[in-house]
Design an enzyme around this catalytic site. Sequence first.
Site, PDB file in Angstrom:
ATOM      1  N   LYS A 224      -8.143  -7.826  -4.385  1.00 51.92           N
ATOM      2  CA  LYS A 224      -9.035  -7.709  -5.541  1.00 51.92           C
ATOM      3  C   LYS A 224      -9.460  -6.269  -5.789  1.00 51.92           C
ATOM      4  O   LYS A 224     -10.633  -5.972  -6.021  1.00 51.92           O
ATOM      5  CB  LYS A 224     -10.248  -8.622  -5.382  1.00 51.92           C
ATOM      6  CG  LYS A 224      -9.895 -10.105  -5.304  1.00 51.92           C
ATOM      7  CD  LYS A 224     -11.126 -10.977  -5.236  1.00 51.92           C
ATOM      8  CE  LYS A 224     -10.770 -12.454  -5.161  1.00 51.92           C
ATOM      9  NZ  LYS A 224     -10.139 -12.834  -3.877  1.00 51.92           N
ATOM     10  N   ARG A 225      -8.508  -5.364  -5.773  1.00 53.77           N
ATOM     11  CA  ARG A 225      -8.812  -3.954  -5.978  1.00 53.77           C
ATOM     12  C   ARG A 225      -9.043  -3.656  -7.457  1.00 53.77           C
ATOM     13  O   ARG A 225      -8.421  -4.254  -8.332  1.00 53.77           O
ATOM     14  CB  ARG A 225      -7.676  -3.077  -5.460  1.00 53.77           C
ATOM     15  CG  ARG A 225      -7.340  -3.241  -3.985  1.00 53.77           C
ATOM     16  CD  ARG A 225      -8.543  -3.053  -3.085  1.00 53.77           C
ATOM     17  NE  ARG A 225      -8.160  -2.975  -1.681  1.00 53.77           N
ATOM     18  CZ  ARG A 225      -8.938  -3.320  -0.674  1.00 53.77           C
ATOM     19  NH1 ARG A 225     -10.160  -3.771  -0.901  1.00 53.77           N
ATOM     20  NH2 ARG A 225      -8.504  -3.211   0.570  1.00 53.77           N
TER      21      ARG A 225
END
Length: 279
Positions: free
Chosen positions: A98-99
Amino acid sequence: MTPEPFGARLRHAMDTRGPLCVGIDPHGSLLTAWGLNDDIGGLERFTRTTVEALADRVAVLKPQSAFFERFGSRGIAVLEKAVEEARAAGALVLMDAKRGDIGSTMGAYAATYLDKDSPLFSDAVTLSPYLGFGSLRPALDAAAVSGAGVFVLALTSNPEGAEVQRSTTADGRSLAQLMLDHMAAENAGAEPLGSVGAVVGATLGDAGVNLDINGPLLAPGIGAQGATPADLPGVFGSAVGNVVPSVSRGVLRHGPDVAALRESAARFAQEVRSAVAGV
């Protein structure tokens, strides 16, 4: 030689191995339930057993990076080995990280997960677009070069997400729909499936958005979070054939018994097939 796009590889994996993603989420309580210590030895045993049990038969394995990062460099080493071994056994690896960032920092995240020379190179990675969809461009470009994919958060299964994702933009669309429209534009013309996917929770009921993005739809929430395969047509409608349901604890709770892990994953995959067959 141009690599085969992720969307095509995912379509093939789902058609041949079944439409299922199994998360590798080694949180402390699950390690304890397996009779393991919540330490690097327990992490390594848990991860190795899960990969050995499932990587040669499920379409997608999704390690949750945070549960490895908490052990520092030794945990990352376990993650690197898991990615390598899972891909060697034929599973597609979706790194759940989830960057989301901008500029050179987003570029560095892209190099970490989407550059074939990286020890953490994965078939796809989860991304957060809420610094603006355009901030994801370094990752989108890197994925295209390497034949990898991305899954972009759209409508997540956590209740807090609605205050951002359901908010209304200046033109009247929800923010989630705006992001989905960006994804559809990225996937335009791709066959049999685009490589830019959306994350849409399976627990949402009627999603209330247009999910026809010509790309995969990762659906967390099956199993322990309360959703079942039978709920998928109601959430995803005509796009349900592109859904990749994600199960973690619902499968992993059957470990460390390898046969039980395999049986649980096979049962979920068959339930998904049956649920979407008539849509």
